[in-house]
Design a protein around this motif. Sequence first.
Motif, PDB file in Angstrom:
ATOM      1  N   VAL A 263     -62.105  -3.082  29.097  1.00  0.00           N
ATOM      2  CA  VAL A 263     -61.782  -3.026  27.679  1.00  0.00           C
ATOM      3  C   VAL A 263     -62.797  -2.123  26.983  1.00  0.00           C
ATOM      4  N   GLU A 264     -62.313  -1.109  26.279  1.00  0.00           N
ATOM      5  CA  GLU A 264     -63.181  -0.210  25.515  1.00  0.00           C
ATOM      6  C   GLU A 264     -62.758  -0.256  24.051  1.00  0.00           C
ATOM      7  N   LEU A 265     -63.728  -0.561  23.180  1.00  0.00           N
ATOM      8  CA  LEU A 265     -63.451  -0.718  21.753  1.00  0.00           C
ATOM      9  C   LEU A 265     -64.374   0.196  20.952  1.00  0.00           C
ATOM     10  N   PRO A 266     -63.953   1.427  20.675  1.00  0.00           N
ATOM     11  CA  PRO A 266     -64.789   2.351  19.884  1.00  0.00           C
ATOM     12  C   PRO A 266     -65.075   1.779  18.500  1.00  0.00           C
ATOM     13  N   GLY A 267     -66.342   1.833  18.100  1.00  0.00           N
ATOM     14  CA  GLY A 267     -66.722   1.406  16.762  1.00  0.00           C
ATOM     15  C   GLY A 267     -66.870  -0.086  16.583  1.00  0.00           C
ATOM     16  N   ALA A 268     -66.597  -0.896  17.623  1.00  0.00           N
ATOM     17  CA  ALA A 268     -66.727  -2.346  17.487  1.00  0.00           C
ATOM     18  C   ALA A 268     -68.189  -2.722  17.281  1.00  0.00           C
ATOM     19  N   THR A 269     -68.451  -3.634  16.347  1.00  0.00           N
ATOM     20  CA  THR A 269     -69.822  -4.046  16.044  1.00  0.00           C
ATOM     21  C   THR A 269     -70.072  -5.531  16.307  1.00  0.00           C
ATOM     22  N   ASP A 270     -69.042  -6.361  16.140  1.00  0.00           N
ATOM     23  CA  ASP A 270     -69.218  -7.797  16.358  1.00  0.00           C
ATOM     24  C   ASP A 270     -68.904  -8.112  17.818  1.00  0.00           C
ATOM     25  N   VAL A 271     -69.914  -7.929  18.658  1.00  0.00           N
ATOM     26  CA  VAL A 271     -69.718  -8.055  20.092  1.00  0.00           C
ATOM     27  C   VAL A 271     -69.291  -9.474  20.476  1.00  0.00           C
ATOM     28  N   LYS A 272     -69.942 -10.479  19.916  1.00  0.00           N
ATOM     29  CA  LYS A 272     -69.648 -11.859  20.295  1.00  0.00           C
ATOM     30  C   LYS A 272     -68.217 -12.238  19.938  1.00  0.00           C
TER      31      LYS A 272
END
Length: 234
Positions: A101-110
């Motif tokens: 899974v790749e999520l560009p720009g994601a900040t809320d990892v948890k």
Amino acid sequence: MRRFLPVLIAVVGLLAIAVDFVPGLRIPFGGSDGGARTLETKLGLDLEGGLRVEYQAQCVSDRCPAPADMGVVRNIVERRVNSTGVSEPQVTTLGTDRVVVELPGATDVKAVTDLVGQTGRLEFVPIPVGTQVSDGQTLQLGGSSPFQPLFGGEAVTSATLGSDQVGHRAVNFTLNGDAAGKFATYTSQNVGNQFAIVLDNNIISAPVIQSPITGGQGQITGGTLGFTSQDANN
């Protein structure tokens, strides 16, 4: 020509850097009106940052994931990821037992990893008389909701591809003893009503009960045209 080659490479390299790091860059179009064109760019994880998670499917007892199983896992994960609103997520299978899974720009990892990593929940849900539901619809289950699961996916001992009476694709399933009894009672009393199969609160199928299903074995058909291969496998 050799004397100009390094200069040409340098110019191309600088242009590539400009395209990568200056989103919305406008360059001369070369048209008769002397206008310019905006270059559309998409930054990957290496430039924009974000989250990359790799999950491995484990064997359970003597059963290991098959390619079809991994395709189902990928679809489930992709559906969850899309619900987060992250722009242009990528969900792919890797090898025979992994999902990336790749999520560009994601900040809320948890938040993302908790959502993607939780065990999928399959529920078999009676639909109240007079209520119409459709595939893809989200249901709130349990509590004070009118949608109360009759049993969960752990009650399904097998699910295989089959065919209906006219040869169209169908899905045959078998339930364990406790669920088989519940289903026999419910279907006997609700012929003509819908019964939803729900994954992560989303309806994946909402067939109409055509006849009492006793003995723990039933079949889901795809209507007059039958299921497509993809729908049947899903």
